[in-house]
Design a protein around this motif. Structure first.
Motif, short mmCIF file in Angstrom:
data_model
loop_
_atom_site.label_atom_id
_atom_site.label_comp_id
_atom_site.label_asym_id
_atom_site.label_seq_id
_atom_site.Cartn_x
_atom_site.Cartn_y
_atom_site.Cartn_z
N GLU A 26 0.86 -1.18 0.00
CA GLU A 26 0.00 0.00 0.00
C GLU A 26 0.90 1.23 0.00
O GLU A 26 1.61 1.50 0.98
CB GLU A 26 -0.89 0.02 1.24
N VAL A 27 0.90 1.97 -1.11
CA VAL A 27 1.75 3.14 -1.24
C VAL A 27 0.99 4.39 -0.77
O VAL A 27 -0.05 4.73 -1.33
CB VAL A 27 2.24 3.34 -2.69
N ILE A 28 1.51 5.03 0.25
CA ILE A 28 0.91 6.26 0.77
C ILE A 28 1.84 7.40 0.40
O ILE A 28 2.99 7.47 0.86
CB ILE A 28 0.73 6.17 2.30
N SER A 29 1.39 8.28 -0.46
CA SER A 29 2.24 9.34 -0.98
C SER A 29 2.08 10.63 -0.18
O SER A 29 0.98 10.97 0.27
CB SER A 29 1.91 9.61 -2.46
N VAL A 30 3.20 11.32 0.01
CA VAL A 30 3.17 12.59 0.73
C VAL A 30 4.00 13.63 -0.01
O VAL A 30 5.00 13.31 -0.65
CB VAL A 30 3.72 12.43 2.18
N SER A 31 3.57 14.88 0.07
CA SER A 31 4.33 15.99 -0.49
C SER A 31 3.74 17.29 0.03
O SER A 31 2.73 17.30 0.74
CB SER A 31 4.28 15.98 -2.03
N ARG A 32 4.37 18.40 -0.33
CA ARG A 32 3.82 19.71 0.05
C ARG A 32 2.62 20.08 -0.82
O ARG A 32 1.89 20.99 -0.50
CB ARG A 32 4.90 20.79 -0.08
N ASP A 33 2.46 19.37 -1.94
CA ASP A 33 1.33 19.60 -2.84
C ASP A 33 0.29 18.52 -2.59
O ASP A 33 0.34 17.45 -3.17
CB ASP A 33 1.80 19.56 -4.30
N VAL A 34 -0.65 18.80 -1.71
CA VAL A 34 -1.61 17.78 -1.29
C VAL A 34 -2.57 17.40 -2.42
O VAL A 34 -3.20 16.35 -2.38
CB VAL A 34 -2.39 18.25 -0.05
N SER A 35 -2.65 18.23 -3.48
CA SER A 35 -3.52 17.89 -4.60
C SER A 35 -2.96 16.72 -5.40
O SER A 35 -3.68 16.07 -6.15
CB SER A 35 -3.71 19.10 -5.53
N ASN A 36 -1.65 16.44 -5.24
CA ASN A 36 -1.03 15.33 -5.96
C ASN A 36 -0.52 14.23 -5.03
O ASN A 36 0.27 13.39 -5.43
CB ASN A 36 0.15 15.86 -6.80
N SER A 37 -0.98 14.25 -3.79
CA SER A 37 -0.52 13.24 -2.83
C SER A 37 -1.63 12.92 -1.85
O SER A 37 -2.65 13.61 -1.79
CB SER A 37 0.72 13.73 -2.08
N ASP A 38 -1.41 11.86 -1.07
CA ASP A 38 -2.41 11.47 -0.08
C ASP A 38 -2.38 12.36 1.14
O ASP A 38 -3.41 12.66 1.73
CB ASP A 38 -2.17 10.01 0.35
N LEU A 39 -1.18 12.78 1.54
CA LEU A 39 -1.02 13.56 2.76
C LEU A 39 -0.01 14.69 2.54
O LEU A 39 0.86 14.61 1.69
CB LEU A 39 -0.51 12.67 3.90
N TYR A 40 -0.14 15.71 3.38
CA TYR A 40 0.79 16.84 3.35
C TYR A 40 2.00 16.52 4.22
O TYR A 40 1.88 16.07 5.36
CB TYR A 40 0.10 18.09 3.89
#
Length: 298
Positions: A26-40
């Motif tokens: 299960e890949v949970i993606s994070v970034s400063r751009d929450v529109s392109n990731s699951d979490l901030y």
């Protein structure tokens, strides 16, 4: 199911990793751009890093997230160090608390560029710019925590998204009839997809027991395309392969020495990495840089 926390998903390697890792957990993606990731998650803010990792409690943390504006880093050393140098250490500390492994990406710019043969993993790093110094600091921070980890150094990363040499060349070729490109810096252009797919292949050998696998193989590895070229010859290859040449203004590509193209950052003249260790350890067959470039669907 194994939880994989993936940072920097709006970047070149992170974007490709989202696809390459899909079958491994299960890949949970994070970034400063929450529109392109699951979490901030903001890698420049320690509290942000700690909060997300403690909330998710992943089995594996993969960190392609980085401050990659090489020239801008010279005027923003604190921010570059926060993201590239300090954040990896915090990720490692949090991984240790929850028993997770870490995969982290670094750069050929940790070397001084004075070698006449490809750098191996045991060659002494001597970074010549802020970007390289901060990336080396991140490597050391992970190593100091002593967790199961892979540090993967790569070089001259390009792809069809984000800011990279290929995208810059294509953009400028539509605007200018002549481009001058440095021909005395040597390295190995590496497609972001190759890095992501190779990472997934390495992990698949662990049969989902990633922590034990990383513990057994912990260390630093060089992962790039094979062969070497100059920025000028890389640009030349791009324009030989790109379709629909009539959409570009470019008529003349000119080779110039580094001294004719001054930048805020001192770049290594030679930064080719020796990839024998990663190939022999994990059975990877890495393509020549030109062969890999030919797979790009411009």
């Amino acid at each position: 199911m194994t939880k994989i926390l993936l940072t920097g998903v709006t970047g070149q390697v992170g974007w490709e990793l989202q696809k390459s890792l899909m079958n491994l957990g299960e890949v949970i993606s994070v970034s400063r751009d929450v529109s392109n990731s699951d979490l901030y998650m903001d890698l420049s803010q320690p509290d942000s890093i700690r909060q997300v990792i403690r909330e998710i409690k992943p089995d594996l943390i993969i960190n392609p997230g980085a401050y990659t504006a090489v020239d801008k880093a010279e005027s923003e050393p604190e921010l570059a160090m926060a993201v590239n140098g300090i954040a990896p250490g915090i990720i490692a500390e949090e991984a240790k608390l929850i028993g997770a492994g870490v995969i982290h990406y670094s750069t050929d710019y940790v070397f001084d560029g004075k070698s006449s043969k490809p750098y191996t993993e045991i060659d002494q790093p001597e970074p010549q710019n802020i970007y390289g110094k901060t990336k080396l600091a991140g490597e050391k921070a992970i190593q100091a925590v002593g967790i199961p980890h892979l540090i993967i150094r790569t070089s001259w990363v390009y792809g069809l998204r984000g800011k990279n040499f290929l995208m810059t060349m294509l953009k400028l070729a539509k605007e200018r009839e002549e481009l001058k490109v440095v021909d005395d810096q040597i390295g190995s252009p590496t497609w972001s997809r190759l890095i992501a797919e190779s990472t997934a292949k390495i992990l698949s050998l662990g049969e989902y027991n990633f922590k034990d696998f990383l513990h057994h193989h912990s260390g630093t590895y060089h992962l790039t395309s094979t062969g070497q070229t100059s920025w000028y010859d890389f640009a030349k290859a791009i324009f030989e392969l790109v379709p629909n040449r009539n959409q570009y203004k470019l008529q003349n590509l000119v080779a110039i020495p580094t001294v004719e193209y001054p930048t805020p950052t001192k770049r290594p003249a030679f930064s080719t990495l020796n990839t024998e260790k990663v190939s022999q350890t994990f059975g990877l067959v890495l393509p020549n840089w030109r062969e890999n470039l030919e797979l790009i669907q411009f």
